[in-house]
Write an enzyme that holds these catalytic residues in place. Sequence first.
Site, PDB file in Angstrom:
ATOM      1  N   GLU A 258      -2.350   8.931 -10.989  1.00 19.13           N
ATOM      2  CA  GLU A 258      -1.811   7.750 -11.668  1.00 19.13           C
ATOM      3  C   GLU A 258      -1.688   7.995 -13.171  1.00 19.13           C
ATOM      4  O   GLU A 258      -2.635   8.451 -13.794  1.00 19.13           O
ATOM      5  CB  GLU A 258      -2.740   6.562 -11.388  1.00 19.13           C
ATOM      6  CG  GLU A 258      -3.047   6.376  -9.898  1.00 19.13           C
ATOM      7  CD  GLU A 258      -4.241   5.478  -9.628  1.00 19.13           C
ATOM      8  OE1 GLU A 258      -4.942   5.713  -8.617  1.00 19.13           O
ATOM      9  OE2 GLU A 258      -4.501   4.576 -10.453  1.00 19.13           O
TER      10      GLU A 258
ATOM     11  N   HIS B 121       0.506   3.452 -10.554  1.00 13.40           N
ATOM     12  CA  HIS B 121      -0.531   3.826  -9.578  1.00 13.40           C
ATOM     13  C   HIS B 121       0.104   4.581  -8.410  1.00 13.40           C
ATOM     14  O   HIS B 121       0.022   4.188  -7.254  1.00 13.40           O
ATOM     15  CB  HIS B 121      -1.195   2.533  -9.107  1.00 13.40           C
ATOM     16  CG  HIS B 121      -2.459   2.675  -8.314  1.00 13.40           C
ATOM     17  ND1 HIS B 121      -2.549   3.414  -7.164  1.00 13.40           N
ATOM     18  CD2 HIS B 121      -3.687   2.128  -8.512  1.00 13.40           C
ATOM     19  CE1 HIS B 121      -3.768   3.302  -6.689  1.00 13.40           C
ATOM     20  NE2 HIS B 121      -4.488   2.564  -7.480  1.00 13.40           N
TER      21      HIS B 121
ATOM     22  N   ARG C 113       0.838  -1.193   0.000  1.00 13.74           N
ATOM     23  CA  ARG C 113       0.000   0.000   0.000  1.00 13.74           C
ATOM     24  C   ARG C 113       0.878   1.250   0.000  1.00 13.74           C
ATOM     25  O   ARG C 113       1.374   1.673   1.048  1.00 13.74           O
ATOM     26  CB  ARG C 113      -0.901  -0.013   1.220  1.00 13.74           C
ATOM     27  CG  ARG C 113      -1.898   1.128   1.350  1.00 13.74           C
ATOM     28  CD  ARG C 113      -2.921   1.157   0.247  1.00 13.74           C
ATOM     29  NE  ARG C 113      -3.876   0.056   0.363  1.00 13.74           N
ATOM     30  CZ  ARG C 113      -4.644  -0.334  -0.651  1.00 13.74           C
ATOM     31  NH1 ARG C 113      -4.544   0.263  -1.847  1.00 13.74           N
ATOM     32  NH2 ARG C 113      -5.480  -1.337  -0.505  1.00 13.74           N
TER      33      ARG C 113
HETATM   34  O1  TA6 Z   1      -6.861   3.696  -8.868  1.00 19.69           O
HETATM   35  C1  TA6 Z   1      -7.940   3.880  -8.050  1.00 19.69           C
HETATM   36  C2  TA6 Z   1      -8.499   2.512  -7.685  1.00 19.69           C
HETATM   37  O2  TA6 Z   1      -8.868   1.825  -8.828  1.00 19.69           O
HETATM   38  C3  TA6 Z   1      -9.644   2.651  -6.678  1.00 19.69           C
HETATM   39  O3  TA6 Z   1     -10.868   2.264  -7.243  1.00 19.69           O
HETATM   40  C4  TA6 Z   1      -9.229   1.759  -5.513  1.00 19.69           C
HETATM   41  O4  TA6 Z   1      -9.739   0.522  -5.589  1.00 19.69           O
HETATM   42  C5  TA6 Z   1      -7.712   1.774  -5.652  1.00 19.69           C
HETATM   43  O5  TA6 Z   1      -7.480   1.724  -7.014  1.00 19.69           O
HETATM   44  C6  TA6 Z   1      -6.933   0.791  -4.853  1.00 19.69           C
HETATM   45  O6  TA6 Z   1      -7.063  -0.458  -5.286  1.00 19.69           O
HETATM   46  P1  TA6 Z   1      -6.381  -1.685  -4.505  1.00 19.69           P
HETATM   47  O7  TA6 Z   1      -6.683  -2.881  -5.349  1.00 19.69           O
HETATM   48  O8  TA6 Z   1      -4.897  -1.387  -4.434  1.00 19.69           O
HETATM   49  O9  TA6 Z   1      -6.960  -1.728  -3.143  1.00 19.69           O
END
Ligand code: TA6
Length: 304
Positions: A275, A172, A76
């Site tokens: 992102e 991301h 994370r």
């Molecule tokens: O990029 C934004 C997103 O697609 C949100 O919808 C949220 O789910 C985030 O990514 C995080 O995703 P993750 O799978 O890392 O919990």
Amino acid sequence: MSSTDLTALNSRFAIPGHVQFKEGPGGLIVAEIANSLAESTIALQGAHVMTWLPRAQEPVLWLSRFGKFAPGKSIRGGVPICWPWFGPHAEDAKLPGHGFARTVMWEVLETRVQPDGATFISFGLIETDATRAQWPHSSSAQLRVTVGAELKVELATRNTGSSPFQIGEALHTYFHISDVADMEIKGLEGCTYLDKVGGTTSKTQQGAIVIESEVDRVYLDTEVDCLIEDRGLKRQIRISTRGSHSTVVWNPWIEKAEKMGDFGPEGYRGMVCVESANAVNNVVTVLPGAEHILQAVISVEALA
Ligand code: TA6
């Protein structure tokens, strides 16, 4: 040589004063980069840039202190790689969100010192039966990272087969900010976006982006630099891209962050994801023999 054999990694790729390989959090193998311009830690799992700290600067990337560091688990924070699809898989909801690239092992391909004193390192995604089962296309994915006064990240997808395929992808990136109430994002004014909060609706961005609740947006057909203006840290973070036609802006806010369980108390206040992506309508078709590059260059400037 096993891709995570530390002795072999250090004997082949370590460069004194630039990069060495160590066991990091959760036992994950990391490349620790430190040169005269900046420091960075990159996990071999997911070729995941976890930190970037230019000299005389506050950290630029946000990494959750409550994140889970474990084999097969996405980290994370930092720069998770979403590939070869972004978001939910179009046909098979059982496949992992954002693809598998961020939870599988990558091998180190090269390390070198750049003329300006920055450190270059590249990684190749290791194909397995598990990855082939999810992605039955002949392809290679590489990540090329240059750690210096700027951070340059390039995701290269090559089609090594004889038929075209489509990818969705994202760098991301989680950015560290002083406080979500003390920043705004510029560069996407007038752009069309898909708002994913409370169902997906198409909207147009009016003015700078200010975050006062959950935000989850895919901006389409974007080519411009994004600027994160942080009044608290008196700096702006610039994100310049190449080969990226979508920009995703995300902050889970209170409830979603709590539900996710790896943000920690008030964690959502100190981060924003901007992102560099190709998602939804902007997915990319890669022709046989062709290579597609998604690049982001991140730099920091003082706020005037
Ligand atoms: O990029 C934004 C997103 O697609 C949100 O919808 C949220 O789910 C985030 O990514 C995080 O995703 P993750 O799978 O890392 O919990």
